[in-house]
Design an enzyme around this catalytic site. Sequence first.
Site, PDB file in Angstrom:
ATOM      1  N   PRO A  15     -88.450 -49.198  -5.409  1.00 36.79           N
ATOM      2  CA  PRO A  15     -89.179 -48.779  -6.609  1.00 36.79           C
ATOM      3  C   PRO A  15     -88.909 -47.306  -6.914  1.00 36.79           C
ATOM      4  CG  PRO A  15     -90.631 -49.930  -5.086  1.00 36.79           C
ATOM      5  CD  PRO A  15     -89.345 -49.676  -4.360  1.00 36.79           C
ATOM      6  N   GLU A  16     -88.653 -47.012  -8.171  1.00 31.90           N
ATOM      7  CA  GLU A  16     -88.381 -45.641  -8.588  1.00 31.90           C
ATOM      8  C   GLU A  16     -89.520 -45.169  -9.493  1.00 31.90           C
ATOM      9  OE1 GLU A  16     -84.314 -45.230 -10.009  1.00 31.90           O
ATOM     10  OE2 GLU A  16     -83.691 -46.954  -8.803  1.00 31.90           O
ATOM     11  N   LYS A  71     -91.684 -40.333  -6.302  1.00 34.51           N
ATOM     12  CA  LYS A  71     -91.908 -41.754  -6.029  1.00 34.51           C
ATOM     13  C   LYS A  71     -93.136 -41.971  -5.143  1.00 34.51           C
ATOM     14  CE  LYS A  71     -86.905 -42.368  -5.917  1.00 34.51           C
ATOM     15  NZ  LYS A  71     -85.802 -42.753  -5.025  1.00 34.51           N
ATOM     16  N   ARG A 274     -74.024 -45.039  -1.840  1.00 36.86           N
ATOM     17  CA  ARG A 274     -74.845 -45.978  -2.608  1.00 36.86           C
ATOM     18  C   ARG A 274     -73.967 -46.765  -3.571  1.00 36.86           C
ATOM     19  NH1 ARG A 274     -80.237 -44.665  -2.779  1.00 36.86           N
ATOM     20  NH2 ARG A 274     -80.435 -46.841  -3.387  1.00 36.86           N
TER      21      ARG A 274
END
Length: 294
Positions: A15-16, A71, A274
């Site tokens: 979740p960002e 976050k 990433r």
Amino acid sequence: MLDTGKRRNHGDEMPELPEVETMVNGLRESLFGQRVQRLRVLCDRLMRETSASALQKVEGGKIVGLSRKGKFLLFHLSNGSLLVFHLRMTGRLVLVPSDRPLSGVDRARLDFSACDWALSFEDQRKFGSLSIVQDGEAGSSLLDELGPDALHVGLREFREILGGSARPVKALLLDQRVIAGLGNIYVDECLHRAGIHPQSAASEVPPDRVRRLHAAVRRVLRKAITCGGSSVSNYRDSRGRSGTFQLHHQVYKREGMECRHCNSTILYIKVASRGTRYCPSCQKETRIPRRRPA
Ligand SMILES: [Zn+2]
């Protein structure tokens, strides 16, 4: 809830900012003004740096504010305690009936006085964290280290951040100490909208593109918040609802598909270890040319 076991690239599913903002907004409606009756911690790994006395101080406190920083989700209590949650990869804060038995994914349960609902911190992969800090007390270093919030950073500061670093722009934007709130999905989406190659050296990005990127970050994050976040696999809000911003993704999880802007094929590379998606036509690389191998 839905977890299909499709685990390839699960590291991307964190979740960002928009997902955390959505969760905070949903929880605020239900939890503002509630008094904490009890906090049960059900997983040793959840709270690495919090003392037993801090845990006790939470009980009896009334929730007088819910907010987000980067976050992190913050619950502000009337007695000066601050509960700091980080969802990491699969963490979720879910409202459950107060009499619901604990399950295997519950890592903490917050019960409230005179309330039919409890708050459950569910986390399949157990990377999430909870810290309790006292207002004004040193030790909230995890929050102090955060850079300016991606939703609120001004253009001048944004220019200085990019101009001062030769790191690949994607790696820089993922660094929470530099800018807080962005992760893999939204960095890729913003870079595509601004026409910037993710491997471009940050300081080499032309000024007009920096301005476009700054605008894209705000626009994308605001739109994603309006959509309730992106639900690619795990993410659900505090009432189990999915977000819909994934329908607006231009590059994320679209490798091999056509760019919606120019019809080129979206490519997949690794940047800062990433998985990274970009359009080779819309996002040309700007960097100091490297020596070509002989
Ligand atoms: Zn394109």
